[in-house]
Design a protein around this motif. Sequence first.
Motif, mmCIF file in Angstrom:
data_model
loop_
_atom_site.group_PDB
_atom_site.id
_atom_site.type_symbol
_atom_site.label_atom_id
_atom_site.label_comp_id
_atom_site.label_asym_id
_atom_site.label_seq_id
_atom_site.Cartn_x
_atom_site.Cartn_y
_atom_site.Cartn_z
ATOM 1 N N ARG A 141 44.941 53.207 0.418
ATOM 2 C CA ARG A 141 44.595 52.802 -0.991
ATOM 3 C C ARG A 141 45.810 52.665 -1.915
ATOM 4 N NH1 ARG A 141 41.100 51.913 1.884
ATOM 5 N NH2 ARG A 141 38.779 52.383 1.693
ATOM 6 N N SER A 142 45.581 51.998 -2.852
ATOM 7 C CA SER A 142 46.566 52.102 -4.041
ATOM 8 C C SER A 142 47.203 53.430 -4.356
ATOM 9 C CB SER A 142 46.156 51.234 -5.197
ATOM 10 O OG SER A 142 45.062 51.766 -5.846
ATOM 11 N N VAL A 159 42.001 52.737 -11.467
ATOM 12 C CA VAL A 159 43.232 51.886 -10.476
ATOM 13 C C VAL A 159 44.361 51.652 -11.321
ATOM 14 C CG1 VAL A 159 42.367 49.780 -10.798
ATOM 15 C CG2 VAL A 159 43.077 50.532 -8.616
ATOM 16 N N ILE A 210 40.007 46.912 -3.576
ATOM 17 C CA ILE A 210 39.541 48.163 -3.379
ATOM 18 C C ILE A 210 39.929 49.227 -4.135
ATOM 19 C CG2 ILE A 210 39.137 49.834 -1.413
ATOM 20 C CD1 ILE A 210 39.850 47.636 0.631
ATOM 21 N N GLN A 211 39.129 49.983 -4.890
ATOM 22 C CA GLN A 211 39.413 51.136 -5.530
ATOM 23 C C GLN A 211 39.759 52.311 -4.854
ATOM 24 O OE1 GLN A 211 39.505 50.078 -8.580
ATOM 25 N NE2 GLN A 211 38.407 48.163 -8.033
ATOM 26 N N PRO A 212 40.712 53.208 -5.485
ATOM 27 C CA PRO A 212 41.132 54.356 -4.670
ATOM 28 C C PRO A 212 40.100 55.346 -4.307
ATOM 29 C CG PRO A 212 42.521 54.036 -6.846
ATOM 30 C CD PRO A 212 41.269 52.965 -6.800
ATOM 31 N N ASP A 241 37.210 54.585 -3.193
ATOM 32 C CA ASP A 241 36.329 54.094 -2.413
ATOM 33 C C ASP A 241 36.875 54.432 -0.942
ATOM 34 O OD1 ASP A 241 35.039 52.304 -0.400
ATOM 35 O OD2 ASP A 241 35.278 50.443 -1.364
ATOM 36 N N THR A 242 35.809 55.288 -0.210
ATOM 37 C CA THR A 242 36.370 55.790 1.037
ATOM 38 C C THR A 242 35.849 55.168 2.498
ATOM 39 O OG1 THR A 242 34.447 57.423 1.142
ATOM 40 C CG2 THR A 242 36.747 58.242 0.144
ATOM 41 N N ALA A 245 40.851 48.358 4.278
ATOM 42 C CA ALA A 245 41.803 47.622 3.957
ATOM 43 C C ALA A 245 42.191 46.416 4.871
ATOM 44 C CB ALA A 245 42.909 48.487 3.477
ATOM 45 N N THR A 267 45.297 47.456 -2.612
ATOM 46 C CA THR A 267 44.704 47.064 -1.356
ATOM 47 C C THR A 267 43.394 46.123 -1.415
ATOM 48 O OG1 THR A 267 43.204 49.235 -1.365
ATOM 49 C CG2 THR A 267 45.349 49.295 -0.347
#
Length: 218
Positions: A141-142, A88, A178-180, A182-183, A187, A170
């Motif tokens: 996401r970030s 991240v 939230i990690q990128p 993570d789907t 957010a 996010t």
Amino acid sequence: MKSKENRQKKGLPGILLAAFAAAAITYVLLLNVEKNALSAYEKADCWVLTETLEKGTEITQENLGRIFSRVQIDLQRIPQEAVTDPAVLLNSQAAISIPQGSIATGAMFVPSAEERASLEKPVIAGCKAEDLYQLVSGTLRSGDRIHIYTVDEELGDTYLIWDNVMVYQTFDSAGNMIQPQDTVSAAARINVLLEEGNAELFYRELYRGSLRVVKVWE
């Protein structure tokens, strides 16, 4: 004499019940003491720096694996904002000088110089999902890019205010980053990178409830 014995016999079940209740309470208290004692030694994974980072050091794909190492430490020592996945931090840089062995947290890093190149005085602005038209259903996401529009409900017109705004971070409804990759998590709040001079307009339009967002499809 019999009356006294009868009273003693009648009182015996109550005494036994009270003794049993006291024993049960003592057992529960001992279990809690043991649980608390064990939790003090509970371990969890976290990411620490394998070397001292000077302020401004950029995190790239090439140095990511060298700079961060996963270790297990006491759970109570891990800060809530600790980074759970160093990926991240790609395209960011150290905001301060960070000593070797430090637990990596998001606050230690800022967007990289490349990301800030187009901004003279970049600032990080935050907003909640309900303030920014549901944040594209919580999918941001970030690292994502968004276009931000304002809507004039009286005239029925929509205007583009900022394009290609970078989503910096996010967070879910509990405030966890939230990690990128993570789907699943939605957010509930985001931080975006803006020019300092645009922050006032951004928050004024947020207050009015006129801002809308679209995600740039890549």
